[in-house]
Scaffold this active site. Sequence first.
Site, PDB file in Angstrom:
ATOM      1  N   CYS A  19       0.233   7.022   8.134  1.00 17.91           N
ATOM      2  CA  CYS A  19       1.694   6.984   8.227  1.00 17.91           C
ATOM      3  C   CYS A  19       2.222   8.242   8.914  1.00 17.91           C
ATOM      4  O   CYS A  19       2.068   8.372  10.118  1.00 17.91           O
ATOM      5  CB  CYS A  19       2.301   6.735   6.841  1.00 17.91           C
ATOM      6  SG  CYS A  19       3.916   5.927   6.976  1.00 17.91           S
ATOM      7  N   HIS A  56      -0.409   1.871   5.017  1.00 17.85           N
ATOM      8  CA  HIS A  56      -1.065   2.612   3.931  1.00 17.85           C
ATOM      9  C   HIS A  56      -2.286   1.849   3.403  1.00 17.85           C
ATOM     10  O   HIS A  56      -2.164   1.119   2.410  1.00 17.85           O
ATOM     11  CB  HIS A  56      -0.075   2.839   2.784  1.00 17.85           C
ATOM     12  CG  HIS A  56       1.026   3.779   3.129  1.00 17.85           C
ATOM     13  ND1 HIS A  56       0.967   5.122   2.835  1.00 17.85           N
ATOM     14  CD2 HIS A  56       2.198   3.584   3.763  1.00 17.85           C
ATOM     15  CE1 HIS A  56       2.066   5.713   3.268  1.00 17.85           C
ATOM     16  NE2 HIS A  56       2.833   4.800   3.836  1.00 17.85           N
ATOM     17  N   GLU A  66      -4.655   2.952   1.720  1.00 18.84           N
ATOM     18  CA  GLU A  66      -5.051   3.429   0.384  1.00 18.84           C
ATOM     19  C   GLU A  66      -4.475   2.550  -0.733  1.00 18.84           C
ATOM     20  O   GLU A  66      -4.994   2.543  -1.838  1.00 18.84           O
ATOM     21  CB  GLU A  66      -4.622   4.893   0.199  1.00 18.84           C
ATOM     22  CG  GLU A  66      -3.129   5.162  -0.012  1.00 18.84           C
ATOM     23  CD  GLU A  66      -2.322   5.256   1.289  1.00 18.84           C
ATOM     24  OE1 GLU A  66      -2.814   4.768   2.325  1.00 18.84           O
ATOM     25  OE2 GLU A  66      -1.193   5.788   1.256  1.00 18.84           O
TER      26      GLU A  66
END
Length: 548
Positions: free
Chosen positions: A389, A515, A517
């Site tokens: 990001c 994202h 994650e």
Amino acid sequence: MASTGQKTAKYIFVTGGVTSSLGKGIIASSLAKLLQSRGLSVTIQKFDPYINVDPGTLNPYEHGECYVTDDGAETDLDLGHYERFLNVRTSQANNITTGRIYYNVIMRERRGDFLGKTVQVVPHITDEIKNNMLLLGQTGEYDVVITEIGGCVGDIESLPFIEAVRQIKFELGENDTLVIHLTLIPYLTSAGELKTKPTQHSVKELQESGVQPDILVCRTEHPLPTDLRKKIALFCNVQTSSVIEAMDAETIYDVPILMRKERLDQRALYMLDIYNDQDADLDAWKGFVSRLKNPSDSVRIGLVGKYVELHDAYKSIVESFIHAGAENECKVNIEWIHSESLTPENAEEKLRDLDGVLVAPGFGERGIEGKISAIRYVRENGIPFFGICLGMQMAVIEYARNVLGLEGAHSVEMNPDTPHPVINLMADQKDITNKGGTMRLGAYACRIKKDTLAHRIYGRLNISERHRHRYEFNNDYLQQFEKGGMLATGINPENNLVEMVEIPGHPYFMGVQFHPELKSTVMNPHPLFVNFVKSALAYSLQKRAVMH
Ligand code: GLN
């Protein structure tokens, strides 16, 4: 049971006492994991007592990471644990705050839904809480819905939630509801003893609100002997077999295994009157924990961010590295690097011994030039790089300034007057002034270009990832970048937003606007993290070979 078709859900509530940070989220996730591995369909939801409508506007220093779901809800970081443990998706419905409850009730009051009535905490607020608590259980999808109540019993702001639990317990009855209270049994070194008094007080507090806990999960640094369990049971009005020991664990991923040894799942099933003779199948989970604990190598990865003092601000990234490390049988040692401490002059000294560098997501100006210095160093020195990001946006700015010669290139977030706005405000963000829930949020499709690093990593061309941002790569500069060696290899098929950038020829340079994650789980480690760790390991092995 493992029933099919419409299910009637049973409800487990998890409350906490004595102190915060006892790990209610991990206990709830571990119990959910055990029930799931017995073939039951389970979900977890969190009710938070603060007045923000969602945690999206909270500073990460206050509350850790903001976790984003597929449907674009900005939620508490515990939802990340739920998804990582269960490997199932959560949604807007899984995280409700006091702010959301009051917001809904006040909107209805303005509409005139309660005309003539005084709107009160009981019954109007508690009814709204109850409706939300029962919602997921009414979809017919779940055998068990676990509800974690944020905060501690006795907090002023938790009271309406505890009252709602009391009412639900009374209305649905003993066999359909269960209250698990998580508490602390401290060890007093001076007395050489474990102390039960704080737990007694905390249970009394719950009882004063009309709620009798059914199971006590006791956090402790030392094993709980039988006589102590009996004492707790006697004073707290539960059976001895409902006193569960929760010893400090080496990793949170041990907790389902420890809870199974303590028979928390069996106890919960028995008390909820659920017949289930399936033994919890934890083989795959144990395989993961064993790989995690027995790595054959290790790498050092720098995490460059501005909230590094509070590791919870990067919770999902840290957990993704744990999943990816286990997958590679390689321990990932994270070196926390404050972006404000980095300058063009010291970047080499701070980064040269690392095997990879991740530049983290974030907002605002602070630490930006440090991030750019880090990216320049790893780009020029062939060190594996992963930008997420804001990290991707900084990689674009660094490339613009130092390779393409676009002096003063910047993101309009940091410099609205930059001569080269290579990162620009998204068109549909231009008229937005409200800060809450207005970013580009949630899952969006991304189309990957063939024969790129992204393609090799994902092994497919169509992916979906989660987002949380306002700014984007400025497509006016795309040709210039691609000619100059930085390629856009992942594009949103609907609006052409650049979602992934890479530099062919660099050993591993990957920037992503989304994202990843947020989607890594124990059973499904994210390929971007797995491959980043793999390339860091390859880099480290090569470095060691040269040194010998
Ligand atoms: N601040 C940047 C944006 O809003 C990046 C956001 C992030 O890293 N999550 O676009």
